[in-house]
Design an enzyme around this catalytic site. Structure first.
Site, PDB file in Angstrom:
ATOM      1  N   CYS A 167     -41.080  17.787  11.853  1.00 50.64           N
ATOM      2  CA  CYS A 167     -39.218  18.110  11.559  1.00 50.64           C
ATOM      3  C   CYS A 167     -38.638  18.298  13.175  1.00 50.64           C
ATOM      4  O   CYS A 167     -37.738  18.068  13.644  1.00 50.64           O
ATOM      5  CB  CYS A 167     -39.143  18.768   9.854  1.00 50.64           C
ATOM      6  N   ASN A 184     -35.480  13.819   3.357  1.00 48.31           N
ATOM      7  CA  ASN A 184     -35.817  14.490   4.796  1.00 48.31           C
ATOM      8  C   ASN A 184     -36.704  13.897   5.405  1.00 48.31           C
ATOM      9  O   ASN A 184     -37.726  13.345   4.614  1.00 48.31           O
ATOM     10  CB  ASN A 184     -36.543  15.911   4.040  1.00 48.31           C
ATOM     11  N   HIS A 223     -31.479  18.973  12.061  1.00 52.17           N
ATOM     12  CA  HIS A 223     -32.365  18.172  10.905  1.00 52.17           C
ATOM     13  C   HIS A 223     -31.849  18.338   9.946  1.00 52.17           C
ATOM     14  O   HIS A 223     -31.592  18.940   8.878  1.00 52.17           O
ATOM     15  CB  HIS A 223     -34.111  18.613  11.042  1.00 52.17           C
TER      16      HIS A 223
HETATM   17  N1  ACO Z   1     -36.561  19.032 -10.232  1.00 53.45           N
HETATM   18  C1  ACO Z   1     -36.302  20.231 -11.662  1.00 53.45           C
HETATM   19  N2  ACO Z   1     -36.762  21.261 -11.238  1.00 53.45           N
HETATM   20  C2  ACO Z   1     -37.388  21.173  -9.896  1.00 53.45           C
HETATM   21  C3  ACO Z   1     -37.791  20.741  -9.131  1.00 53.45           C
HETATM   22  C4  ACO Z   1     -37.429  19.042  -9.228  1.00 53.45           C
HETATM   23  N3  ACO Z   1     -37.479  19.102  -8.602  1.00 53.45           N
HETATM   24  N4  ACO Z   1     -38.165  21.157  -8.342  1.00 53.45           N
HETATM   25  C5  ACO Z   1     -38.424  22.774  -8.788  1.00 53.45           C
HETATM   26  N5  ACO Z   1     -37.685  23.025 -10.335  1.00 53.45           N
HETATM   27  C6  ACO Z   1     -38.108  24.455 -10.823  1.00 53.45           C
HETATM   28  C7  ACO Z   1     -39.088  25.441 -10.402  1.00 53.45           C
HETATM   29  O1  ACO Z   1     -40.063  24.825 -11.312  1.00 53.45           O
HETATM   30  C8  ACO Z   1     -38.692  26.797 -11.098  1.00 53.45           C
HETATM   31  O2  ACO Z   1     -38.878  26.579 -12.245  1.00 53.45           O
HETATM   32  P1  ACO Z   1     -38.574  27.810 -13.014  1.00 53.45           P
HETATM   33  O3  ACO Z   1     -37.975  28.857 -13.061  1.00 53.45           O
HETATM   34  O4  ACO Z   1     -38.198  27.209 -14.454  1.00 53.45           O
HETATM   35  O5  ACO Z   1     -40.392  28.373 -12.520  1.00 53.45           O
HETATM   36  C9  ACO Z   1     -37.356  26.450 -10.605  1.00 53.45           C
HETATM   37  O6  ACO Z   1     -36.699  24.563 -10.734  1.00 53.45           O
HETATM   38  C10 ACO Z   1     -36.459  27.015  -9.436  1.00 53.45           C
HETATM   39  O7  ACO Z   1     -37.444  26.174  -7.759  1.00 53.45           O
HETATM   40  P2  ACO Z   1     -37.143  26.933  -6.642  1.00 53.45           P
HETATM   41  O8  ACO Z   1     -38.641  26.220  -6.697  1.00 53.45           O
HETATM   42  O9  ACO Z   1     -36.367  28.701  -6.680  1.00 53.45           O
HETATM   43  O10 ACO Z   1     -35.945  26.121  -6.468  1.00 53.45           O
HETATM   44  P3  ACO Z   1     -34.867  26.962  -5.246  1.00 53.45           P
HETATM   45  O11 ACO Z   1     -33.490  26.682  -6.167  1.00 53.45           O
HETATM   46  O12 ACO Z   1     -35.588  27.888  -4.968  1.00 53.45           O
HETATM   47  O13 ACO Z   1     -34.761  25.034  -4.725  1.00 53.45           O
HETATM   48  C11 ACO Z   1     -35.821  24.236  -2.790  1.00 53.45           C
HETATM   49  C12 ACO Z   1     -36.391  24.985  -4.090  1.00 53.45           C
HETATM   50  C13 ACO Z   1     -34.875  23.178  -2.926  1.00 53.45           C
HETATM   51  C14 ACO Z   1     -37.198  22.921  -2.224  1.00 53.45           C
HETATM   52  C15 ACO Z   1     -35.589  25.411  -1.761  1.00 53.45           C
HETATM   53  O14 ACO Z   1     -36.390  26.714  -1.483  1.00 53.45           O
HETATM   54  C16 ACO Z   1     -35.076  25.065  -0.686  1.00 53.45           C
HETATM   55  O15 ACO Z   1     -34.948  24.332  -0.265  1.00 53.45           O
HETATM   56  N6  ACO Z   1     -36.107  24.719   0.590  1.00 53.45           N
HETATM   57  C17 ACO Z   1     -36.265  24.921   1.691  1.00 53.45           C
HETATM   58  C18 ACO Z   1     -37.494  24.071   1.432  1.00 53.45           C
HETATM   59  C19 ACO Z   1     -36.866  22.545   2.159  1.00 53.45           C
HETATM   60  O16 ACO Z   1     -36.075  22.137   2.735  1.00 53.45           O
HETATM   61  N7  ACO Z   1     -37.952  21.826   2.980  1.00 53.45           N
HETATM   62  C20 ACO Z   1     -38.069  20.775   3.065  1.00 53.45           C
HETATM   63  C21 ACO Z   1     -39.316  20.503   3.846  1.00 53.45           C
HETATM   64  S1  ACO Z   1     -39.788  21.687   5.258  1.00 53.45           S
HETATM   65  C22 ACO Z   1     -38.068  21.063   6.513  1.00 53.45           C
HETATM   66  O17 ACO Z   1     -37.780  19.846   6.492  1.00 53.45           O
HETATM   67  C23 ACO Z   1     -37.531  21.498   6.983  1.00 53.45           C
END
Ligand code: ACO
Length: 331
Positions: free
Chosen positions: A112, A286, A256
């Site tokens: 990215c 993304n 990004h």
């Molecule tokens: N739909 C429904 N539920 C979901 C989904 C989904 N798509 N994805 C995860 N969940 C659930 C999980 O299973 C978990 O359930 P549980 O508590 O029963 O185990 C719950 O939601 C929470 O999951 P987390 O991974 O803790 O969710 P979080 O609030 O951290 O959000 C996210 C996840 C959005 C990916 C976050 O970690 C984030 O923003 N990370 C940054 C990474 C990113 O944006 N990456 C993009 C690519 S990298 C880049 O471009 C730099």
């Protein structure tokens, strides 16, 4: 001295739009979860177009808008982590498609951060005085490497391409890049991986299912989130210091487009109004190396960025590698 200038920006997207509701028919997710956690509402997904097809559309738009043919180009850099093939490169395919007979062309892989790294390189090619004009394109068909059974990653990404035509300006008095800081930390690379090619030959045992899985995007979302909210604002603040500018003096921040919550947190850490952080991820998800040039192309089209060298703009990429970096530009 030759100074690089952006002469035009363009973007191209696959026609097919996939909404969050459509994804909820494929996997256990919901529009509500995706919107509140990421800001994403929909994304464009390839119906067969590959990365070079989207990149070629961008290249053709850039040439047409500037009344040039491919023969006027000296180089083409395509930033991508989803090339059509390792060989020939995506950039070589674009070079052939637009008849850029005098241009050398290569792909750059920095996930990215790819567009920001490529723009920095292209700037150096032009300021060296050896090359006059080139294309810098970020293009991805991430739908090829998404694990469509994994709701934790599949909802985040989209396909698209964007790019700029960069040209030497021999009359300019200010540089294009006022300051830059590009960084990599390979020791943290395993928190975001894709397209691993495992060694397969008659002399090693390999497991086909392991290979198929390694090819797909795998992410430790929490680790990536922590990286993005710690290292990225620090990098932006340090690059601003190098440029002798304050955040108030910057017209727009083009970061990004991974997640709107990340943009909220980074803006807050930099004590800068959120409105200065342009955002379009709600429509595209993304798109990795394509996200910043798509955002730039839209900002020029809607008049926010004038492209007359009167504004100061920050470009910041961050992602797999881990890689991250900022360019403070006069644009
Ligand atoms: N739909 C429904 N539920 C979901 C989904 C989904 N798509 N994805 C995860 N969940 C659930 C999980 O299973 C978990 O359930 P549980 O508590 O029963 O185990 C719950 O939601 C929470 O999951 P987390 O991974 O803790 O969710 P979080 O609030 O951290 O959000 C996210 C996840 C959005 C990916 C976050 O970690 C984030 O923003 N990370 C940054 C990474 C990113 O944006 N990456 C993009 C690519 S990298 C880049 O471009 C730099």
């Amino acid at each position: 001295m030759s100074v690089a200038r952006i002469r035009g920006a363009a973007h191209a997207l696959p026609r097919r739009v996939v909404t969050n509701d459509e994804l909820s028919n494929l996997m256990d997710t919901s529009d509500e979860w995706i919107r509140t956690r990421t800001g994403i509402r929909e994304r464009h997904v390839s119906s067969g177009e590959d990365t070079s097809d989207l990149a070629t559309q961008v290249a053709q738009q850039l040439l047409t808008a500037s009344n040039l043919t491919g023969e006027a180009l000296d180089f083409i850099i395509v930033a991508t982590m989803t090339p059509d093939s390792a060989m020939p490169s995506t950039a070589a395919r674009v070079q052939a498609a637009i008849g850029a007979a005098h241009a050398f062309a290569y792909d750059l892989t920095a996930a990215c951060s790819g567009f920001v790294f490529a723009l920095s390189q292209a700037d150096k090619l032009i300021t060296s005085g050896r090359y006059e004009r080139g294309l810098v394109i970020g293009a991805e068909v991430l739908s090829k490497v998404i694990d469509w059974r994994d709701r934790t990653t599949a909802v985040l990404f989209g396909d698209g391409a964007g790019g700029v035509l960069l040209e030497a300006d021999d009359t300019a008095t200010t540089p294009f890049i006022l300051a830059e800081k590009l960084q990599t930390d390979g020791s943290r690379g395993e928190c975001l991986t894709s397209s691993k090619s495992l060694v397969q030959n008659p002399f090693v045992k390999f497991d086909k299912s392991e290979n198929a899985q390694a090819n797909r995007i795998q992410m430790d979302g929490r680790a990536v989130f922590d990286f993005a909210v710690r290292d990225v604002p620090k990098n932006i603040a340090e690059t601003l210091m190098l440029s002798d500018l304050t955040a108030e003096e910057i017209d727009y921040f083009l970061l990004h487009q991974a997640n709107s919550r990340l943009l909220d947190t980074i803006a807050k850490k930099l004590e800068t109004p959120r409105e200065k952080f342009l955002q379009n991820l709600e429509h595209y998800g993304n798109t990795s190396a394509a996200s910043i040039p798509i955002l730039l192309s839209e900002a020029i089209k809607n008049g926010k960025i004038k492209g007359d060298t009167s504004q100061k703009v920050v470009f910041t990429g961050f992602g797999g590698g881990l890689t991250w970096g900022t360019l403070v530009c006069q644009i």
